[in-house]
Design a protein around this motif. Structure first.
Motif, PDB file in Angstrom:
ATOM      1  N   MET A   1       0.835  -1.178   0.000  1.00 42.83           N
ATOM      2  CA  MET A   1       0.000   0.000   0.000  1.00 42.83           C
ATOM      3  C   MET A   1       0.883   1.247   0.000  1.00 42.83           C
ATOM      4  SD  MET A   1      -2.953   0.982   2.691  1.00 42.83           S
ATOM      5  CE  MET A   1      -2.311   2.194   3.794  1.00 42.83           C
ATOM      6  N   GLU A   2       0.620   2.151  -0.899  1.00 44.37           N
ATOM      7  CA  GLU A   2       1.402   3.380  -1.024  1.00 44.37           C
ATOM      8  C   GLU A   2       0.639   4.539  -0.402  1.00 44.37           C
ATOM      9  OE1 GLU A   2       2.206   5.818  -4.847  1.00 44.37           O
ATOM     10  OE2 GLU A   2       3.855   4.379  -4.675  1.00 44.37           O
ATOM     11  N   LEU A   3       1.207   5.129   0.650  1.00 41.32           N
ATOM     12  CA  LEU A   3       0.568   6.265   1.313  1.00 41.32           C
ATOM     13  C   LEU A   3       0.820   7.567   0.574  1.00 41.32           C
ATOM     14  CD1 LEU A   3       1.392   5.582   5.066  1.00 41.32           C
ATOM     15  CD2 LEU A   3      -0.805   5.344   3.923  1.00 41.32           C
ATOM     16  N   ILE A   4       1.987   7.638  -0.056  1.00 46.64           N
ATOM     17  CA  ILE A   4       2.386   8.869  -0.729  1.00 46.64           C
ATOM     18  C   ILE A   4       3.198   8.505  -1.965  1.00 46.64           C
ATOM     19  CG2 ILE A   4       4.465   9.119   0.668  1.00 46.64           C
ATOM     20  CD1 ILE A   4       3.922  12.167   0.658  1.00 46.64           C
ATOM     21  N   LYS A   5       3.016   9.274  -3.012  1.00 45.11           N
ATOM     22  CA  LYS A   5       3.694   8.997  -4.278  1.00 45.11           C
ATOM     23  C   LYS A   5       5.176   9.362  -4.177  1.00 45.11           C
ATOM     24  CE  LYS A   5       3.448  10.006  -9.178  1.00 45.11           C
ATOM     25  NZ  LYS A   5       2.765  10.776 -10.216  1.00 45.11           N
ATOM     26  N   VAL A   6       6.029   8.403  -4.520  1.00 45.61           N
ATOM     27  CA  VAL A   6       7.477   8.622  -4.526  1.00 45.61           C
ATOM     28  C   VAL A   6       7.904   8.809  -5.979  1.00 45.61           C
ATOM     29  CG1 VAL A   6       9.734   7.643  -3.969  1.00 45.61           C
ATOM     30  CG2 VAL A   6       7.779   7.202  -2.470  1.00 45.61           C
ATOM     31  N   GLN A   7       8.639   9.889  -6.234  1.00 44.68           N
ATOM     32  CA  GLN A   7       9.123  10.183  -7.577  1.00 44.68           C
ATOM     33  C   GLN A   7      10.647  10.205  -7.565  1.00 44.68           C
ATOM     34  OE1 GLN A   7       7.296  13.989  -8.305  1.00 44.68           O
ATOM     35  NE2 GLN A   7       5.432  13.054  -9.103  1.00 44.68           N
ATOM     36  N   GLU A   8      11.220  10.161  -8.741  1.00 40.98           N
ATOM     37  CA  GLU A   8      12.671  10.274  -8.836  1.00 40.98           C
ATOM     38  C   GLU A   8      13.017  11.603  -9.489  1.00 40.98           C
ATOM     39  OE1 GLU A   8      16.435   7.677 -10.386  1.00 40.98           O
ATOM     40  OE2 GLU A   8      14.690   6.705  -9.548  1.00 40.98           O
ATOM     41  N   TYR A  21       2.171  16.478   3.991  1.00 41.48           N
ATOM     42  CA  TYR A  21       1.357  17.261   4.920  1.00 41.48           C
ATOM     43  C   TYR A  21      -0.064  16.711   4.991  1.00 41.48           C
ATOM     44  CZ  TYR A  21      -0.701  21.453   7.015  1.00 41.48           C
ATOM     45  OH  TYR A  21      -1.358  22.334   7.830  1.00 41.48           O
ATOM     46  N   LYS A  22      -0.633  16.374   3.840  1.00 42.03           N
ATOM     47  CA  LYS A  22      -1.993  15.818   3.794  1.00 42.03           C
ATOM     48  C   LYS A  22      -2.042  14.446   4.460  1.00 42.03           C
ATOM     49  CE  LYS A  22      -3.432  18.216  -0.390  1.00 42.03           C
ATOM     50  NZ  LYS A  22      -3.732  18.079  -1.821  1.00 42.03           N
ATOM     51  N   VAL A  23      -1.045  13.610   4.198  1.00 41.17           N
ATOM     52  CA  VAL A  23      -1.008  12.269   4.795  1.00 41.17           C
ATOM     53  C   VAL A  23      -0.917  12.360   6.317  1.00 41.17           C
ATOM     54  CG1 VAL A  23       0.411  10.184   5.036  1.00 41.17           C
ATOM     55  CG2 VAL A  23      -0.087  11.084   2.769  1.00 41.17           C
ATOM     56  N   LEU A  24      -0.195  13.352   6.815  1.00 38.89           N
ATOM     57  CA  LEU A  24      -0.069  13.525   8.257  1.00 38.89           C
ATOM     58  C   LEU A  24      -1.367  14.035   8.883  1.00 38.89           C
ATOM     59  CD1 LEU A  24       3.534  15.003   8.500  1.00 38.89           C
ATOM     60  CD2 LEU A  24       2.785  12.703   9.121  1.00 38.89           C
ATOM     61  N   GLY A  25      -2.299  14.466   8.055  1.00 36.74           N
ATOM     62  CA  GLY A  25      -3.621  14.853   8.537  1.00 36.74           C
ATOM     63  C   GLY A  25      -3.736  16.241   9.117  1.00 36.74           C
ATOM     64  N   TYR A  26      -2.827  17.113   8.752  1.00 38.49           N
ATOM     65  CA  TYR A  26      -2.886  18.481   9.258  1.00 38.49           C
ATOM     66  C   TYR A  26      -3.948  19.287   8.527  1.00 38.49           C
ATOM     67  CZ  TYR A  26       1.553  17.700  11.666  1.00 38.49           C
ATOM     68  OH  TYR A  26       2.540  17.226  12.481  1.00 38.49           O
ATOM     69  N   ASN A  27      -4.360  20.394   9.136  1.00 40.81           N
ATOM     70  CA  ASN A  27      -5.329  21.312   8.562  1.00 40.81           C
ATOM     71  C   ASN A  27      -4.730  21.925   7.286  1.00 40.81           C
ATOM     72  OD1 ASN A  27      -6.897  23.572   7.924  1.00 40.81           O
ATOM     73  ND2 ASN A  27      -7.280  24.077  10.061  1.00 40.81           N
ATOM     74  N   THR A  28      -5.386  21.731   6.166  1.00 39.74           N
ATOM     75  CA  THR A  28      -4.829  22.173   4.879  1.00 39.74           C
ATOM     76  C   THR A  28      -4.656  23.686   4.782  1.00 39.74           C
ATOM     77  OG1 THR A  28      -7.037  22.134   3.891  1.00 39.74           O
ATOM     78  CG2 THR A  28      -5.671  20.170   3.606  1.00 39.74           C
ATOM     79  N   THR A  29      -5.352  24.445   5.608  1.00 42.28           N
ATOM     80  CA  THR A  29      -5.212  25.902   5.547  1.00 42.28           C
ATOM     81  C   THR A  29      -3.924  26.389   6.206  1.00 42.28           C
ATOM     82  OG1 THR A  29      -6.435  26.249   7.608  1.00 42.28           O
ATOM     83  CG2 THR A  29      -7.719  26.237   5.554  1.00 42.28           C
TER      84      THR A  29
END
Length: 95
Positions: A1-8, A21-29
């Motif tokens: 399962m991939e929580l976050i996209k890893v790029q090169e 930041y989104k995965v950590l569940g913080y307030n987006t504002t």
């Protein structure tokens, strides 16, 4: 399962700071405040070594996007109280 996209990027694996930041569940504002405190003003973070930044235009306004190395992203996760809470919650439910 991939929580976050890893790029090169330039031969190094990176993740988007905004996605982390989104995965950590913080307030987006509060993303700009978080990125300033944990990336830009972080005395242990070295630009072009731990992260790179790119200025982009979103909805007609300028914003900065950060690509974090996996090592630096892991460090940010380790200091996240939200991640610690999530890990504790998961460990309790796995018994």
């Amino acid at each position: 399962m991939e929580l976050i996209k890893v790029q090169e990027k330039n031969g190094q694996k990176v993740v988007s700071a905004r996605e982390l930041y989104k995965v950590l569940g913080y307030n987006t504002t509060q993303y700009s405040r978080w990125s300033k405190k944990h990336i830009i003003e972080n005395m242990f973070a070295i630009e072009n070594e731990d992260y790179t930044s790119v200025d982009i235009i979103v909805n007609g306004g300028n914003t900065t996007e950060f690509a974090l190395t996996l090592d630096f992203a892991k460090k940010l996760c380790m200091i996240s109280k939200r991640l610690l809470h999530w890990v504790r919650k998961k460990s309790k439910t796995s018994y």
